[in-house]
Design a protein around this motif. Structure first.
Motif, mmCIF file in Angstrom:
data_model
loop_
_atom_site.group_PDB
_atom_site.id
_atom_site.type_symbol
_atom_site.label_atom_id
_atom_site.label_comp_id
_atom_site.label_asym_id
_atom_site.label_seq_id
_atom_site.Cartn_x
_atom_site.Cartn_y
_atom_site.Cartn_z
ATOM 1 N N ASP A 160 0.775 -1.221 0.009
ATOM 2 C CA ASP A 160 -0.090 0.186 0.067
ATOM 3 C C ASP A 160 0.911 1.082 -0.124
ATOM 4 N N CYS A 213 -3.253 0.284 -4.288
ATOM 5 C CA CYS A 213 -3.392 -1.164 -3.363
ATOM 6 C C CYS A 213 -4.598 -1.779 -3.526
ATOM 7 N N TRP A 214 -5.813 -0.940 -3.113
ATOM 8 C CA TRP A 214 -7.097 -1.719 -2.598
ATOM 9 C C TRP A 214 -7.893 -2.028 -3.927
ATOM 10 N N SER A 252 -1.394 -2.684 4.523
ATOM 11 C CA SER A 252 -2.248 -1.489 4.155
ATOM 12 C C SER A 252 -1.845 -0.389 5.050
#
Length: 257
Positions: A40, A56-57, A77
């Motif tokens: 992240d 990242c997500w 994260s």
């Protein structure tokens, strides 16, 4: 409590087109890894600091659809980048998309460039760790109130090694602990984690020990197992995403099963 030996790979989302990342994920799942992580950040950590990089997500949502067997998650994260309730809902959604294969990897944050260029308050190491400790109960409370609820108790992996504060948060909240340390430091900090477990009334042997590895399993694997590690993650970067070392670790896992 004994945990199975597992192999992870961190597909670093940098210095590559997304097509190469998607291909690396497919090859890693085919190679037999147990977990595929990204990270992240908003900028590369290695190579050209202004090279290609992806978030990242949104990527984890794509991986949830692309894969069918492996667990997925961020290693790790950054707690600072999202409101805890929002992060909880993002994790719950990816959990459902993946059919219950998400690990919520989380840490206090450290990469100052991310903070500066995206407008987050960097604070101090102490303030970021305190924020992490405050966020985790909020994340769990949001999951408890969600409709639909997560498909399972989403495992929480905490990365970090601060002996007084971070490891206590691990003892209180984590299902997995990722150590960025070498063998001797892993042994010492794992013992400290056990002590924190006693202090908070939790059996720390239930917390899976995770480590990053770089060399051949012949160099360190059995010693790391003896020290308590059971999840071994190899980092690979773009643009080529060479998985040859990953395959060595998968072969070692299978040979000792």
């Amino acid at each position: 409590m004994s945990h199975p030996i597992r192999i992870g790979v961190q597909i670093q989302p940098q210095q590559a087109d997304y097509a190469a990342i998607r291909d690396a994920v497919a090859r890693a799942e085919d190679a037999g890894v147990d977990v595929i992580f990204n990270w992240d950040h908003f900028f590369p950590l290695y190579g050209d600091p202004d090279g290609q990089h992806f978030e990242c997500w949104t990527m984890l949502g794509a991986w949830a659809e692309q894969t069918s067997r492996v667990e997925i998650g961020a290693l790790v994260s950054c707690n600072s980048y999202r409101n805890p309730e929002l992060l909880a809902d993002m994790a719950r959604t990816v959990d459902h998309i993946s059919g219950g294969r998400l690990i919520l990897g989380i840490g206090a944050g450290w990469f100052e460039r991310d903070y500066d260029e995206f407008g987050y308050e960097f604070g101090t190491a102490g303030s970021r760790i305190a924020d992490l400790g405050e966020a985790l109960p909020r994340i769990k409370a949001r999951w408890a109130r969600s409709n639909p609820a997560p498909t399972r108790d989403i495992p929480i992996l905490i990365g970090g090694g601060g002996e007084k504060k971070t490891l206590r948060i691990v003892a209180e909240h984590a299902d997995q602990w990722h150590s960025f340390a070498d063998l001797e430091v892993l042994r010492r900090k794992s013992a400290i984690l056990d002590e924190h477990g006693v202090a908070v009334g939790r059996d720390a042997s239930r917390i899976e020990r995770s480590v990053g590895v770089e060399g051949s399993p012949e160099d360190s694997a059995e010693a790391l197992v003896e020290a308590g590690a059971t999840l071994f993650t190899i980092g690979v970067g773009g643009p080529d995403y060479d998985l040859s070392l990953v395959r060595e670790w998968v072969k070692w896992r299978d040979a000792r099963a």
